[in-house]
Design a protein around this motif. Structure first.
Motif, PDB file in Angstrom:
ATOM      1  N   ASN A   1      19.714  17.994  54.023  1.00  0.00           N
ATOM      2  CA  ASN A   1      19.283  19.043  53.091  1.00  0.00           C
ATOM      3  C   ASN A   1      20.213  20.255  53.107  1.00  0.00           C
ATOM      4  O   ASN A   1      20.100  21.124  52.252  1.00  0.00           O
ATOM      5  CB  ASN A   1      17.849  19.469  53.405  1.00  0.00           C
ATOM      6  N   LYS A   2      21.134  20.301  54.032  1.00  0.00           N
ATOM      7  CA  LYS A   2      22.102  21.395  54.111  1.00  0.00           C
ATOM      8  C   LYS A   2      23.259  21.199  53.131  1.00  0.00           C
ATOM      9  O   LYS A   2      24.034  22.120  52.912  1.00  0.00           O
ATOM     10  CB  LYS A   2      22.662  21.513  55.531  1.00  0.00           C
ATOM     11  N   TRP A   3      23.409  19.989  52.576  1.00  0.00           N
ATOM     12  CA  TRP A   3      24.538  19.671  51.725  1.00  0.00           C
ATOM     13  C   TRP A   3      24.090  19.470  50.279  1.00  0.00           C
ATOM     14  O   TRP A   3      22.981  19.043  50.003  1.00  0.00           O
ATOM     15  CB  TRP A   3      25.234  18.411  52.232  1.00  0.00           C
TER      16      TRP A   3
ATOM     17  N   ASN B   1      19.938  16.779  58.792  1.00  0.00           N
ATOM     18  CA  ASN B   1      20.906  17.722  58.218  1.00  0.00           C
ATOM     19  C   ASN B   1      21.196  17.541  56.734  1.00  0.00           C
ATOM     20  O   ASN B   1      21.847  18.395  56.145  1.00  0.00           O
ATOM     21  CB  ASN B   1      22.224  17.635  58.991  1.00  0.00           C
TER      22      ASN B   1
END
Length: 79
Positions: free
Chosen positions: A8-10, A6
């Protein structure tokens, strides 16, 4: 593993400002105690070393991705 999936979502700012909470020990130590009712001191030290090595690797992954704030909650006393 979930963090790696996850991250890469931030944004970089979000990663660096987040607080990463880790709860230490419940499944690790309780299952070990259940599966090893009379471990030797050598086995106990080996298991603790294994848990610490695993935690160290996980923290390094988060730190390398920009994480800088960590909080740790420990297992309550057993027995």
């Amino acid at each position: 593993m979930k963090f790696s999936q996850n991250k890469n979502k931030w944004t970089d700012k979000t990663l660096s400002e987040a607080i990463y909470l880790t709860y230490i020990g419940s499944d690790d130590y309780l299952n070990y105690a259940k599966d090893n009712p009379n471990p030797s001191d050598y086995q106990n030290l080996g298991f603790v070393d294994q848990v610490i090595t695993s935690m160290e690797a996980s923290i390094k992954v988060i730190h390398d991705a920009g994480g800088r704030k960590f909080a740790f909650q420990n297992l309550a006393p057993l027995g």
